[in-house]
Design a protein around this motif. Structure first.
Motif, PDB file in Angstrom:
ATOM      1  N   PRO A  71      28.246  43.753  47.647  1.00 32.13           N
ATOM      2  CA  PRO A  71      28.979  44.921  48.148  1.00 32.13           C
ATOM      3  C   PRO A  71      28.074  46.149  48.311  1.00 32.13           C
ATOM      4  O   PRO A  71      28.290  47.186  47.660  1.00 32.13           O
ATOM      5  N   PHE A  72      27.075  46.027  49.185  1.00 31.50           N
ATOM      6  CA  PHE A  72      26.168  47.159  49.412  1.00 31.50           C
ATOM      7  C   PHE A  72      26.922  48.286  50.114  1.00 31.50           C
ATOM      8  O   PHE A  72      27.771  48.037  50.970  1.00 31.50           O
ATOM      9  N   ASN A  73      26.569  49.525  49.787  1.00 27.13           N
ATOM     10  CA  ASN A  73      27.210  50.645  50.479  1.00 27.13           C
ATOM     11  C   ASN A  73      26.619  50.803  51.885  1.00 27.13           C
ATOM     12  O   ASN A  73      25.716  50.057  52.286  1.00 27.13           O
ATOM     13  N   ALA A  74      27.152  51.766  52.622  1.00 25.79           N
ATOM     14  CA  ALA A  74      26.867  51.845  54.062  1.00 25.79           C
ATOM     15  C   ALA A  74      25.378  51.973  54.370  1.00 25.79           C
ATOM     16  O   ALA A  74      24.887  51.360  55.327  1.00 25.79           O
ATOM     17  N   ASP A  75      24.649  52.759  53.585  1.00 26.05           N
ATOM     18  CA  ASP A  75      23.223  52.919  53.900  1.00 26.05           C
ATOM     19  C   ASP A  75      22.326  52.054  53.014  1.00 26.05           C
ATOM     20  O   ASP A  75      21.095  52.201  53.022  1.00 26.05           O
ATOM     21  N   GLY A  76      22.921  51.161  52.255  1.00 25.64           N
ATOM     22  CA  GLY A  76      22.134  50.221  51.454  1.00 25.64           C
ATOM     23  C   GLY A  76      21.416  50.857  50.274  1.00 25.64           C
ATOM     24  O   GLY A  76      20.488  50.275  49.715  1.00 25.64           O
ATOM     25  N   SER A  77      21.896  52.022  49.855  1.00 24.77           N
ATOM     26  CA  SER A  77      21.240  52.711  48.741  1.00 24.77           C
ATOM     27  C   SER A  77      21.929  52.450  47.404  1.00 24.77           C
ATOM     28  O   SER A  77      21.467  52.924  46.365  1.00 24.77           O
ATOM     29  N   GLY A  78      23.021  51.736  47.425  1.00 26.57           N
ATOM     30  CA  GLY A  78      23.777  51.477  46.200  1.00 26.57           C
ATOM     31  C   GLY A  78      24.905  50.508  46.484  1.00 26.57           C
ATOM     32  O   GLY A  78      24.885  49.808  47.499  1.00 26.57           O
ATOM     33  N   LEU A  79      25.868  50.491  45.586  1.00 23.33           N
ATOM     34  CA  LEU A  79      26.988  49.548  45.705  1.00 23.33           C
ATOM     35  C   LEU A  79      28.307  50.288  45.937  1.00 23.33           C
ATOM     36  O   LEU A  79      28.447  51.447  45.533  1.00 23.33           O
ATOM     37  N   ASP A  80      29.233  49.590  46.537  1.00 20.17           N
ATOM     38  CA  ASP A  80      30.590  50.111  46.695  1.00 20.17           C
ATOM     39  C   ASP A  80      31.430  49.862  45.441  1.00 20.17           C
ATOM     40  O   ASP A  80      32.574  50.301  45.377  1.00 20.17           O
ATOM     41  N   THR A  81      30.888  49.090  44.495  1.00 18.84           N
ATOM     42  CA  THR A  81      31.634  48.731  43.291  1.00 18.84           C
ATOM     43  C   THR A  81      31.095  49.511  42.083  1.00 18.84           C
ATOM     44  O   THR A  81      30.013  50.090  42.135  1.00 18.84           O
ATOM     45  N   THR A  82      31.868  49.473  41.004  1.00 15.78           N
ATOM     46  CA  THR A  82      31.458  50.125  39.765  1.00 15.78           C
ATOM     47  C   THR A  82      31.548  49.104  38.627  1.00 15.78           C
ATOM     48  O   THR A  82      32.184  48.051  38.768  1.00 15.78           O
ATOM     49  N   ALA A  83      30.939  49.430  37.500  1.00 10.13           N
ATOM     50  CA  ALA A  83      30.989  48.543  36.339  1.00 10.13           C
ATOM     51  C   ALA A  83      32.438  48.283  35.957  1.00 10.13           C
ATOM     52  O   ALA A  83      33.256  49.209  35.902  1.00 10.13           O
ATOM     53  N   GLY A  84      32.748  47.024  35.731  1.00  5.36           N
ATOM     54  CA  GLY A  84      34.117  46.644  35.384  1.00  5.36           C
ATOM     55  C   GLY A  84      35.006  46.437  36.599  1.00  5.36           C
ATOM     56  O   GLY A  84      36.170  46.030  36.463  1.00  5.36           O
ATOM     57  N   ASN A  85      34.446  46.713  37.780  1.00  6.73           N
ATOM     58  CA  ASN A  85      35.244  46.601  39.009  1.00  6.73           C
ATOM     59  C   ASN A  85      34.416  45.943  40.121  1.00  6.73           C
ATOM     60  O   ASN A  85      34.533  46.304  41.293  1.00  6.73           O
ATOM     61  N   SER A  86      33.573  44.983  39.701  1.00  7.78           N
ATOM     62  CA  SER A  86      32.790  44.219  40.676  1.00  7.78           C
ATOM     63  C   SER A  86      33.733  43.475  41.616  1.00  7.78           C
ATOM     64  O   SER A  86      34.927  43.309  41.316  1.00  7.78           O
ATOM     65  N   VAL A  87      33.202  43.002  42.729  1.00 10.36           N
ATOM     66  CA  VAL A  87      34.048  42.218  43.642  1.00 10.36           C
ATOM     67  C   VAL A  87      34.618  41.011  42.905  1.00 10.36           C
ATOM     68  O   VAL A  87      35.795  40.678  43.049  1.00 10.36           O
ATOM     69  N   ALA A  88      33.784  40.373  42.076  1.00  8.36           N
ATOM     70  CA  ALA A  88      34.247  39.180  41.353  1.00  8.36           C
ATOM     71  C   ALA A  88      35.430  39.510  40.438  1.00  8.36           C
ATOM     72  O   ALA A  88      36.395  38.730  40.342  1.00  8.36           O
ATOM     73  N   GLU A  89      35.360  40.661  39.776  1.00  7.46           N
ATOM     74  CA  GLU A  89      36.459  41.052  38.885  1.00  7.46           C
ATOM     75  C   GLU A  89      37.705  41.439  39.693  1.00  7.46           C
ATOM     76  O   GLU A  89      38.832  41.173  39.274  1.00  7.46           O
ATOM     77  N   GLN A  90      37.501  42.050  40.850  1.00  9.22           N
ATOM     78  CA  GLN A  90      38.646  42.357  41.729  1.00  9.22           C
ATOM     79  C   GLN A  90      39.297  41.057  42.217  1.00  9.22           C
ATOM     80  O   GLN A  90      40.523  40.965  42.310  1.00  9.22           O
ATOM     81  N   ILE A  91      38.461  40.081  42.538  1.00 11.92           N
ATOM     82  CA  ILE A  91      38.987  38.777  42.975  1.00 11.92           C
ATOM     83  C   ILE A  91      39.784  38.138  41.847  1.00 11.92           C
ATOM     84  O   ILE A  91      40.878  37.597  42.063  1.00 11.92           O
ATOM     85  N   ALA A  92      39.247  38.203  40.631  1.00 10.58           N
ATOM     86  CA  ALA A  92      39.944  37.600  39.484  1.00 10.58           C
ATOM     87  C   ALA A  92      41.312  38.250  39.279  1.00 10.58           C
ATOM     88  O   ALA A  92      42.283  37.576  38.921  1.00 10.58           O
ATOM     89  N   ALA A  93      41.387  39.550  39.517  1.00 15.26           N
ATOM     90  CA  ALA A  93      42.665  40.256  39.343  1.00 15.26           C
ATOM     91  C   ALA A  93      43.661  39.862  40.433  1.00 15.26           C
ATOM     92  O   ALA A  93      44.875  39.839  40.197  1.00 15.26           O
ATOM     93  N   ALA A  94      43.139  39.558  41.627  1.00 14.25           N
ATOM     94  CA  ALA A  94      44.016  39.241  42.767  1.00 14.25           C
ATOM     95  C   ALA A  94      44.411  37.764  42.815  1.00 14.25           C
ATOM     96  O   ALA A  94      45.433  37.411  43.404  1.00 14.25           O
ATOM     97  N   ALA A  95      43.580  36.904  42.198  1.00 13.03           N
ATOM     98  CA  ALA A  95      43.787  35.448  42.299  1.00 13.03           C
ATOM     99  C   ALA A  95      44.870  34.987  41.327  1.00 13.03           C
ATOM    100  O   ALA A  95      45.198  35.678  40.357  1.00 13.03           O
TER     101      ALA A  95
END
Ligand code: NAP
Length: 204
Positions: A93-117
């Motif tokens: 989940p790279f941010n728009a200019d590739g300087s960081g992430l769109d996610t935060t600790a405890g809210n990675s894409v994987a953890e968001q997926i786990a919450a939605a699945a």
């Protein structure tokens, strides 16, 4: 032999699916555009099949080979059709200019997926530190993280079958660290090392 379903039909779907078929696994593609999944299945051949997007995937392991921003929506769309499956989050989940992430600790894409699945699905973060080009060659480390020991063991065995060295980073909470590792990999690749590259652990 493992039964693998891959949601997506882009670079990573092609790379993982191709390698999986080469190693004797059963592969099914599911794409929001059925024609793209069919074209990929035709290209790879050897019994590769196409599933209905949104219906229950055939594979025990379901690889979410879609863009990071779409992954939760995709899992929500499939809903209960993913019950009991091992869901592999490969996203960066790279941010728009590739300087960081769109996610935060405890809210990675994987953890968001786990919450939605569905509760009975198990999420494993893996493959996100492996460029599609490097996957073809294998013989590199691939990191994974997840809360289910059994799910991780199955994903690790699949990785080993592709000539990758699985490196277990721990619980699903480590997925955010793996997302940063993906950014580290791209940074090193762009700053001189090139993209024929993977992150590695070294046992002293
Ligand atoms: N490329 C790499 O070397 C690499 C390495 C490690 C991890 N990754 C990660 O792997 C994932 C896939 O990367 P890629 O290189 O394969 O990307 P890609 O070639 O652009 O393919 C992306 C796939 O996601 C699908 N998609 C996008 N938005 C969607 C949505 N809203 N609903 C359903 N499907 C959607 C696309 O479907 P359509 O064709 O219909 O648009 C396409 O099949 C990304 O999260 C990326 O960060 C990539």
């Amino acid at each position: 032999m493992t039964s693998i379903s891959i949601i997506g039909s882009g670079n990573m779907a092609t790379a993982i699916g191709t390698r999986a078929v080469e190693e004797g696994h059963t592969v099914e593609f599911l794409s929001r555009e059925a024609a793209k999944a069919q074209a990929l299945a035709d290209q790879i051949g050897q019994g590769t099949t196409v599933g209905t997007y949104g219906s229950r995937p055939a594979g025990d392991i379901v690889i979410l080979a879609v863009l990071a921003g779409a992954a939760v929506d995709v899992v929500t769309h499939f809903g209960e059709a993913l019950s009991g499956k091992i869901l592999v989050d490969i996203t960066n989940p790279f941010n728009a200019d590739g300087s960081g992430l769109d996610t935060t600790a405890g809210n990675s894409v994987a953890e968001q997926i786990a919450a939605a699945a569905p509760d009975s699905a198990e999420v494993v973060k893996a493959f996100n530190t492996l460029f599609s080009s490097v996957l073809k060659q294998g013989n590199v480390d691939g990191f994974l993280a997840g809360d289910s020991v059994d799910a991780k063991a199955q994903v690790a065995a699949f990785m080993e079958s592709l000539n990758l060295r699985p490196r277990d980073a721990g619980a699903l909470s480590m997925a955010h660290a793996l997302e940063w590792a993906g950014l580290l990999l791209v940074g090193v690749a762009r700053n001189g090392a090139g993209f024929d590259l993977a992150l590695a652990t070294q046992v002293a």
